[in-house]
Scaffold this motif. Sequence first.
Motif, PDB file in Angstrom:
ATOM      1  N   UNK A  73       0.863  -1.173   0.000  1.00  0.00           N
ATOM      2  CA  UNK A  73       0.000   0.000   0.000  1.00  0.00           C
ATOM      3  C   UNK A  73       0.903   1.227   0.000  1.00  0.00           C
ATOM      4  N   UNK A  74       0.974   1.917  -1.139  1.00  0.00           N
ATOM      5  CA  UNK A  74       1.887   3.055  -1.298  1.00  0.00           C
ATOM      6  C   UNK A  74       1.160   4.369  -1.084  1.00  0.00           C
ATOM      7  N   UNK A  75       1.844   5.318  -0.432  1.00  0.00           N
ATOM      8  CA  UNK A  75       1.304   6.653  -0.262  1.00  0.00           C
ATOM      9  C   UNK A  75       1.387   7.432  -1.563  1.00  0.00           C
ATOM     10  N   UNK A  76       0.747   8.611  -1.626  1.00  0.00           N
ATOM     11  CA  UNK A  76       0.691   9.370  -2.874  1.00  0.00           C
ATOM     12  C   UNK A  76       2.039   9.864  -3.373  1.00  0.00           C
ATOM     13  N   UNK A  77       3.042   9.954  -2.463  1.00  0.00           N
ATOM     14  CA  UNK A  77       4.354  10.450  -2.870  1.00  0.00           C
ATOM     15  C   UNK A  77       5.303   9.326  -3.272  1.00  0.00           C
ATOM     16  N   UNK A  78       4.885   8.070  -3.098  1.00  0.00           N
ATOM     17  CA  UNK A  78       5.777   6.946  -3.383  1.00  0.00           C
ATOM     18  C   UNK A  78       5.409   6.324  -4.721  1.00  0.00           C
ATOM     19  N   UNK A  79       6.298   6.463  -5.710  1.00  0.00           N
ATOM     20  CA  UNK A  79       6.052   5.938  -7.057  1.00  0.00           C
ATOM     21  C   UNK A  79       6.996   4.782  -7.386  1.00  0.00           C
ATOM     22  N   UNK A  80       7.509   4.108  -6.346  1.00  0.00           N
ATOM     23  CA  UNK A  80       8.544   3.094  -6.577  1.00  0.00           C
ATOM     24  C   UNK A  80       7.988   1.690  -6.787  1.00  0.00           C
ATOM     25  N   UNK A  81       6.686   1.460  -6.583  1.00  0.00           N
ATOM     26  CA  UNK A  81       6.145   0.101  -6.635  1.00  0.00           C
ATOM     27  C   UNK A  81       6.014  -0.363  -8.087  1.00  0.00           C
ATOM     28  N   UNK A  82       6.573  -1.554  -8.371  1.00  0.00           N
ATOM     29  CA  UNK A  82       6.527  -2.131  -9.717  1.00  0.00           C
ATOM     30  C   UNK A  82       6.095  -3.594  -9.611  1.00  0.00           C
ATOM     31  N   UNK A  83       5.829  -4.212 -10.761  1.00  0.00           N
ATOM     32  CA  UNK A  83       5.498  -5.632 -10.846  1.00  0.00           C
ATOM     33  C   UNK A  83       6.644  -6.389 -11.502  1.00  0.00           C
ATOM     34  N   UNK A  84       6.889  -7.606 -11.043  1.00  0.00           N
ATOM     35  CA  UNK A  84       7.947  -8.413 -11.633  1.00  0.00           C
ATOM     36  C   UNK A  84       7.515  -8.982 -12.981  1.00  0.00           C
ATOM     37  N   UNK A  85       8.512  -9.281 -13.820  1.00  0.00           N
ATOM     38  CA  UNK A  85       8.253  -9.910 -15.118  1.00  0.00           C
ATOM     39  C   UNK A  85       7.992 -11.410 -14.909  1.00  0.00           C
ATOM     40  N   UNK A  86       7.734 -12.127 -16.010  1.00  0.00           N
ATOM     41  CA  UNK A  86       7.445 -13.565 -15.935  1.00  0.00           C
ATOM     42  C   UNK A  86       8.602 -14.349 -15.335  1.00  0.00           C
ATOM     43  N   UNK A  87       9.836 -13.857 -15.546  1.00  0.00           N
ATOM     44  CA  UNK A  87      11.002 -14.556 -14.997  1.00  0.00           C
ATOM     45  C   UNK A  87      11.375 -14.074 -13.598  1.00  0.00           C
ATOM     46  N   UNK A  88      10.515 -13.204 -12.998  1.00  0.00           N
ATOM     47  CA  UNK A  88      10.761 -12.700 -11.656  1.00  0.00           C
ATOM     48  C   UNK A  88      11.643 -11.476 -11.589  1.00  0.00           C
ATOM     49  N   UNK A  89      12.146 -11.018 -12.715  1.00  0.00           N
ATOM     50  CA  UNK A  89      13.037  -9.857 -12.716  1.00  0.00           C
ATOM     51  C   UNK A  89      12.228  -8.567 -12.536  1.00  0.00           C
ATOM     52  N   UNK A  90      12.912  -7.532 -12.085  1.00  0.00           N
ATOM     53  CA  UNK A  90      12.260  -6.236 -11.881  1.00  0.00           C
ATOM     54  C   UNK A  90      13.304  -5.135 -11.901  1.00  0.00           C
ATOM     55  N   UNK A  91      12.845  -3.925 -12.129  1.00  0.00           N
ATOM     56  CA  UNK A  91      13.695  -2.739 -12.062  1.00  0.00           C
ATOM     57  C   UNK A  91      12.945  -1.665 -11.300  1.00  0.00           C
ATOM     58  N   UNK A  92      13.557  -1.168 -10.221  1.00  0.00           N
ATOM     59  CA  UNK A  92      12.949  -0.071  -9.468  1.00  0.00           C
ATOM     60  C   UNK A  92      13.887   1.131  -9.530  1.00  0.00           C
ATOM     61  N   UNK A  93      13.326   2.349  -9.577  1.00  0.00           N
ATOM     62  CA  UNK A  93      14.183   3.542  -9.587  1.00  0.00           C
ATOM     63  C   UNK A  93      14.908   3.677  -8.256  1.00  0.00           C
ATOM     64  N   UNK A  94      16.224   3.808  -8.300  1.00  0.00           N
ATOM     65  CA  UNK A  94      17.018   3.861  -7.077  1.00  0.00           C
ATOM     66  C   UNK A  94      16.801   5.182  -6.355  1.00  0.00           C
ATOM     67  N   UNK A  95      16.733   5.132  -5.036  1.00  0.00           N
ATOM     68  CA  UNK A  95      16.639   6.312  -4.189  1.00  0.00           C
ATOM     69  C   UNK A  95      17.719   6.201  -3.121  1.00  0.00           C
TER      70      UNK A  95
END
Length: 463
Positions: A30-52
């Motif tokens: 559950x992300x707050x309005x200022x948090x845009x970091x939540x992503x979904x993983x690909x079929x192989x489980x990989x993901x990319x999130x913007x670093x902070x």
Amino acid sequence: LLPDGKPAADAQVGLKIPQQNLNVGDGELVAGPMNDSVVRTEADGSFTVPMRDTATALYALNEAGFAKVPSDSWTNGVKIILQPWGRVEGVLRLNNRLAPDKKVEISEDRDFGTQFTEGGFSVTTTTDEQGRFVFAHVPAGNQQLCRQIPYGNNGWMTGNPTFFSVRSGGTTNLILGGKGRPVLGKCVVENLKDVPEDPIFMVSIHALYPTALGTKTNAIQLTSAQQRQEQRRTLSGQSFRATAAADGSFQVDDVVPGTYQIQFTIEGGGQSLRDMTRLNSQPKQIVVPALSDPEKCEPVELGVLKTSFTIQKSPFRQPQANSHSLKPGDSAPAFETKALSGRPLRLQDYKGKFVLLDFRFMLPSGEMEGLQSVNNTFGADDRFVIISLCQTADEDFLKNLSAKGATHWMQGNLDFDAMAGPYGLNAASFPLIMLVDPKGKIVATGLHGDDIQSTVATALAKK
């Protein structure tokens, strides 16, 4: 990866960033309005999130399980293995009876500072007709369970908590409450003229505070996180609350035998906590005897309690323009203190810049989200700086928050005795936020909410 080592497709992954809420709900982030970091993983489980740089942890979850990776364990391409959810089942009892259709909340049992910087877990459910409840997605670790008590028309406050540990993949069975008896009575207000409009009437029955705890003004002043947690557990485990009716009649459920103080609070006169007036009664000692027959669970009748109240401004109320000695156009008094780094911190060193001065009792506290937003927008502008001055006895706690990125602008100690006179500070002032211009003149004071951002934006635009 799933607990069995297979790729976790379509799992949620996100960063916990101070003041940018990211919490674990019922099997979802559950992300707050200022948090845009939540992503979904690909079929192989990989993901990319913007670093902070200020992120303190990475959360990953799906229906199969949950994982939290502290920032000091990150590496590019790290493999994250989800751990199976724990499950919590139980029954809520009140006054030795099953309690159907009641709200129950489970949440992570954590020290306040850690919860602020790293987020936490919290889910609410409603008991069925047999008083039963189930939480199917609970992270492993220390948790607390409590009943939610109605407050006013649509608010809630928490009841007596039960503390326990959850094992990954395991089921924990609990009985919440049921060991006490109801306490009934009626509070008659003697100074009716002071009661605000649309009052909310609350009654609290709590144990007599030990002298050692009574000398502490707040939990943050204890010397360690463990001591703060022990104090919180001790006090919360001996407190029982309820909302009283408009005529002052009340029933406090499930109060276990013991010697207590009963105290009444009336709040009202505003639509928000910031604008409310609060009335407090003096505590009165009562005794709740043990039940002679637990099956009957007879109530304790206190009768009519005639009570006088004293007026207290809401602790959330922002000071008005005339509540301190300074006003726009005045020169901001010089001060010299120490930053958390130990270096001298002087207002005169920032002549030529706009300075957003933030006076507060402790960190974190009210208006932190507004300050974080201003820092995100204008922190890189070399014409502008934020300085938070905090009065607290626990420098190590503040340094820990700063190191974790919870407050990554200039922090310093507030010498209350030296600055109270020049700045007109008092106990009701905090938090007090003002903007000082490059010449040392006060642009605006008593800022809060969206006013902080708009005032700084306007000032910098004119410059």
